[in-house]
Design an enzyme around this catalytic site. Sequence first.
Site, PDB file in Angstrom:
ATOM      1  N   LYS A  87      -2.240  -1.645  -3.850  1.00 37.90           N
ATOM      2  CA  LYS A  87      -3.071  -0.448  -3.816  1.00 37.90           C
ATOM      3  C   LYS A  87      -2.201   0.792  -3.829  1.00 37.90           C
ATOM      4  O   LYS A  87      -1.244   0.834  -3.050  1.00 37.90           O
ATOM      5  CB  LYS A  87      -3.915  -0.498  -2.545  1.00 37.90           C
ATOM      6  CG  LYS A  87      -4.726   0.721  -2.262  1.00 37.90           C
ATOM      7  CD  LYS A  87      -5.389   0.575  -0.938  1.00 37.90           C
ATOM      8  CE  LYS A  87      -6.254   1.791  -0.689  1.00 37.90           C
ATOM      9  NZ  LYS A  87      -6.971   1.704   0.552  1.00 37.90           N
ATOM     10  N   LYS A 121       0.856  -1.178   0.000  1.00 38.22           N
ATOM     11  CA  LYS A 121       0.000   0.000   0.000  1.00 38.22           C
ATOM     12  C   LYS A 121       0.891   1.227   0.000  1.00 38.22           C
ATOM     13  O   LYS A 121       1.654   1.451   0.938  1.00 38.22           O
ATOM     14  CB  LYS A 121      -0.928  -0.002   1.212  1.00 38.22           C
ATOM     15  CG  LYS A 121      -1.853   1.203   1.234  1.00 38.22           C
ATOM     16  CD  LYS A 121      -2.863   1.128   2.347  1.00 38.22           C
ATOM     17  CE  LYS A 121      -3.750   2.377   2.326  1.00 38.22           C
ATOM     18  NZ  LYS A 121      -4.685   2.398   3.438  1.00 38.22           N
TER      19      LYS A 121
END
Length: 329
Positions: A255, A203
């Site tokens: 992500k 992330k």
Amino acid sequence: MSTYGSFPGSRPRRLRTTPVMRRMVAETRLHPADLVLPAFVREGIGAPVEIGAMPGVFQHTRDSLRKAAVEAVEAGVSGIMLYGVPEEAKKDGLGTAGTDPDGILQVALRDVRAEVGDDLIIMSDLCLDEFTDHGHCGVLDEQGRVDNDATLERYAEMAQVQADAGAHVLGPSGMMDGQIGVVRDALDQTGHEDVAMLAYTAKYSSAFYGPFREAVGSSLKGDRKTYQQDPGNAREALRELALDLEEGADMVMVKPAGPYLDILARVAEAADVPVAAYQISGEYAMIEAAAERGWIDRDKAILESLLGIKRAGAQMILTYWATEVARQL
Ligand code: PBG
């Protein structure tokens, strides 16, 4: 004059001649089952509130969330990822609303589970940022730094209340070291051995989260650079992957998606569990905004963006267009 003979018979265009031919040879296909819908539920509102930077996406009331979940099921979407937005007055330094069994996220999880049962994989964001008054994903130490291990204790509590409320899958998204192992232990010790984890493995600290911060009414002033990854780092994502797998991640996620397709491809290559990608709020907003101006063909751009994410290696895609796209497929 013919130039045949001057090059061999390989003519890739033969396989592009008609729509059915192109369909037959397609290497990548989107299916509704690939899709997961992220959804926001806000406490204390009488009607859904549209998010300014995400036209078409709403902060739901408890009722409108149930409806959105039913629509997702009807469209064939596989899952829903829930985010709770508490009343401003309920935010505090520890994010206690996030571990209150009657907190908005837990209430919404119970609502959705009662409404759709096992027809939809109900996923829960496991992070403190929506519930803290400082907006960070964890609790702070005396110097105002995010305290990794104190945060893990809060995540363990969150895991239990979210699983008690009916989540099938937890999505620890705070990027604390050790979070997957701690959440797994907490689940196992509270009789939730069957609750799975979708680890936010890679992330990145991204400018493209902007619209999400509006969506959850974030109180964050600074940034998340001490816990989210630096955008230039790829090898580091593989290190995060190895740790998450070792700690018991059932599925892993990259992500954002679009700007990180190389990371997605590398993670997909290295992982022996299902791989997801999250097409985040800023990716959504960019396409919607350009389409609104007539600069791109909205529907085609949406499908192409999703196809690219799948081609890069995502088995599952979290996208705010999940229900809409699933209906078209
Ligand atoms: C943190 C979290 C964020 C998103 C999902 N979970 C925001 C952040 O890290 O600042 C972003 C999702 C999106 O932008 O669509 N709980």
